[in-house]
Design a protein around this motif. Sequence first.
Motif, mmCIF file in Angstrom:
data_model
loop_
_atom_site.group_PDB
_atom_site.id
_atom_site.type_symbol
_atom_site.label_atom_id
_atom_site.label_comp_id
_atom_site.label_asym_id
_atom_site.label_seq_id
_atom_site.Cartn_x
_atom_site.Cartn_y
_atom_site.Cartn_z
ATOM 1 N N PRO A 71 75.040 37.586 -1.362
ATOM 2 C CA PRO A 71 73.569 37.860 -0.733
ATOM 3 C C PRO A 71 72.956 36.386 -0.736
ATOM 4 O O PRO A 71 72.008 36.225 0.463
ATOM 5 N N VAL A 72 72.776 35.675 -1.586
ATOM 6 C CA VAL A 72 72.192 34.325 -1.501
ATOM 7 C C VAL A 72 72.693 33.496 -0.455
ATOM 8 O O VAL A 72 71.981 32.918 0.148
ATOM 9 N N MET A 73 73.811 33.253 -0.366
ATOM 10 C CA MET A 73 74.337 32.578 0.807
ATOM 11 C C MET A 73 73.934 33.249 2.258
ATOM 12 O O MET A 73 73.732 32.246 3.201
ATOM 13 N N LEU A 74 73.941 34.462 2.361
ATOM 14 C CA LEU A 74 73.565 34.752 3.502
ATOM 15 C C LEU A 74 72.020 34.570 4.020
ATOM 16 O O LEU A 74 71.656 34.250 4.899
ATOM 17 N N VAL A 75 70.997 34.742 2.807
ATOM 18 C CA VAL A 75 69.899 34.141 3.283
ATOM 19 C C VAL A 75 69.813 32.760 3.348
ATOM 20 O O VAL A 75 68.885 32.384 4.412
ATOM 21 N N CYS A 76 70.188 32.008 2.656
ATOM 22 C CA CYS A 76 70.311 30.691 3.074
ATOM 23 C C CYS A 76 70.749 30.080 4.487
ATOM 24 O O CYS A 76 70.176 29.260 4.904
#
Length: 397
Positions: A71-76
């Motif tokens: 999820p953090v990678m998707l936002v980034c």
Amino acid sequence: MGPYKIQRLVYIIGFLDLLGVSLILPLILPMVKNLVESHLAAGCITSLYGGIQLFSSPAVGRWSDGWGRRPVMLVCLIATAISYVILGASQSLLVIVSGRVMAGIFKHSQTVCRALLADVTPPEDRSRVFGIFNAASSMGFIVGPMLGGHLSELENGFTLVCNIGALFFILDFALCWLFVPNVEPAHSRSSKGISEGETVLQAFSFMKDIDWKVFGDIFLVRFFLSFSSLVYRSNFSLLIDQNFGASPKVIGYLISFQGIISAVAGFFTGKVSKIYQDSQRELFHSSVLLTLALLGLTLAPSLTLLLACLIPLCVSSAVIRVSSSAITIGRCEPDKVGSVTGFGQSIASVARMITPLIAGVTQEISIYGPGMTGTLSAGIGAALAGIISYRQKSKVE
């Protein structure tokens, strides 16, 4: 999805990531320089990115430890794509600054990728996997600068290049959304994770919890070595233009050449690590090579000799990235891999923040200023790496 398939997918994401970055990166400083007069003013504007990443890197790493890498990678990834679209719409300094601020906050996909690789890779195989990841990412620098240099000479070329860069990050977003599993970090599996309700200030609180007795020396080495390369590279386009009158296409080819060498070197860093069997000694020797390469680049009287000196620069940088990452991760607890990786990235962000300023000031004094400053910094980093290696050898004996 098994660890091997996850690794291969992360290699692809890393490649597309730096492909998008390398399209635009060589064009930003000349674009800013067209809007301001002095090297120092241009350096102040371009240093914004590194200054923001100094604070955002540890927070993103911390959040990826608690919420999961996916999820953090998707936002980034999606936020970085938006920042590049904003940058491409730049008609003024305010728009450029807005785009760089947003990228500084969210451009941490490489950090999260490394943390994900650490999660799925045994410690004894990390040097090889990190080396391949760095090599795959560096391959983006083979195509990106050449393509960006050619497209930038078209009408509205800068906008076109930025939008193409954004498309690569959207493609990365799609790959991550469709195929990357949400691998739980080690500490989540052991119920030590942070809560999803953790605030920004709580995420930043990890910075003061760093055990400097454990990480202080390696972080210091990473700072000096990162600074040495960045202070030379930050004004690379302007330096080559002023010294040799090179066109944007020629500069693009030079940067792509560095990408080729870095990619090839990255594939062999795992074998180098196996030969050394000692990350500390490996870091020391590669730091010495970096110092000599920067000295040669600074004094090179022709493009041919400069091209030759770029080879040891890229090789040493590839080995340094792997060995320093292996030392850092080897010292941290499994439940803090993402946080420590993020904080380690913020060390480079400190260097990235101040190098445009220092490069601008030293270039105002002398055309050789950035190169000599980088050589001095690399020498200090090599000396500190030598001390770490000596201490490790003393402990073993």
